[in-house]
Design a protein around this motif. Structure first.
Motif, PDB file in Angstrom:
ATOM      1  N   UNK A  30       0.806  -1.092  -0.046  1.00  0.00           N
ATOM      2  CA  UNK A  30       0.005  -0.093  -0.049  1.00  0.00           C
ATOM      3  C   UNK A  30       0.757   1.312  -0.053  1.00  0.00           C
ATOM      4  N   UNK A  31       0.213   2.215  -0.459  1.00  0.00           N
ATOM      5  CA  UNK A  31       0.945   3.504  -0.383  1.00  0.00           C
ATOM      6  C   UNK A  31       0.993   4.296   0.885  1.00  0.00           C
ATOM      7  N   UNK A  32       1.812   4.766   1.707  1.00  0.00           N
ATOM      8  CA  UNK A  32       1.940   5.561   2.875  1.00  0.00           C
ATOM      9  C   UNK A  32       2.848   6.738   2.672  1.00  0.00           C
ATOM     10  N   UNK A  33       2.424   7.695   3.316  1.00  0.00           N
ATOM     11  CA  UNK A  33       3.310   8.732   3.584  1.00  0.00           C
ATOM     12  C   UNK A  33       4.656   8.548   4.081  1.00  0.00           C
ATOM     13  N   UNK A  34       5.640   9.454   3.792  1.00  0.00           N
ATOM     14  CA  UNK A  34       6.982   9.022   4.493  1.00  0.00           C
ATOM     15  C   UNK A  34       6.915   9.118   5.831  1.00  0.00           C
ATOM     16  N   UNK A  35       6.120  10.109   6.372  1.00  0.00           N
ATOM     17  CA  UNK A  35       5.961  10.667   7.815  1.00  0.00           C
ATOM     18  C   UNK A  35       5.434   9.269   8.652  1.00  0.00           C
ATOM     19  N   UNK A  39       5.079   3.566  11.581  1.00  0.00           N
ATOM     20  CA  UNK A  39       3.878   2.946  12.100  1.00  0.00           C
ATOM     21  C   UNK A  39       3.666   1.647  11.500  1.00  0.00           C
ATOM     22  N   UNK A  40       4.671   1.177  10.661  1.00  0.00           N
ATOM     23  CA  UNK A  40       4.457   0.014   9.790  1.00  0.00           C
ATOM     24  C   UNK A  40       5.697  -0.917   9.793  1.00  0.00           C
ATOM     25  N   UNK A  41       5.887  -2.188   9.802  1.00  0.00           N
ATOM     26  CA  UNK A  41       6.632  -3.059   9.521  1.00  0.00           C
ATOM     27  C   UNK A  41       7.140  -3.017   8.078  1.00  0.00           C
ATOM     28  N   UNK A  47      14.999  -0.206   4.543  1.00  0.00           N
ATOM     29  CA  UNK A  47      14.300   0.663   3.652  1.00  0.00           C
ATOM     30  C   UNK A  47      13.731   1.872   4.032  1.00  0.00           C
ATOM     31  N   UNK A  48      13.203   1.899   5.358  1.00  0.00           N
ATOM     32  CA  UNK A  48      12.415   3.166   5.729  1.00  0.00           C
ATOM     33  C   UNK A  48      13.483   4.284   6.095  1.00  0.00           C
TER      34      UNK A  48
END
Length: 69
Positions: A30-35, A39-41, A47-48
């Motif tokens: 899924x697409x998520x904001x960099x900010x 909140x995700x693994x 990579x994060x």
């Protein structure tokens, strides 16, 4: 491999609003904001932090990931 690319705003990849099927089973895409990365693994884990520091002016960056899943 990860690539920095520029796509036209009307490209079909931007139409994915919810989760979408990738190439590997068992993973959520899924697409998520960099900010929101913390909140995700994100796999692989490096990579994060690398995404936050992308610098397209430095050229290719080679990272050896020796983590075992």
């Amino acid at each position: 491999m990860f690539f920095l690319v520029n796509l036209p705003r009307d490209h079909s990849i931007y139409h994915h609003v919810e989760e979408f099927q990738g190439m590997e089973e068992g993973f959520v895409n899924r697409w998520i904001d960099i900010d929101e990365l913390d909140q995700y693994t994100v796999i692989p884990e490096f990579v994060a932090s690398e995404i936050r520091h992308l610098d397209h002016t430095t050229g290719v960056k080679h990272i050896k990931n020796r983590a075992v899943r």
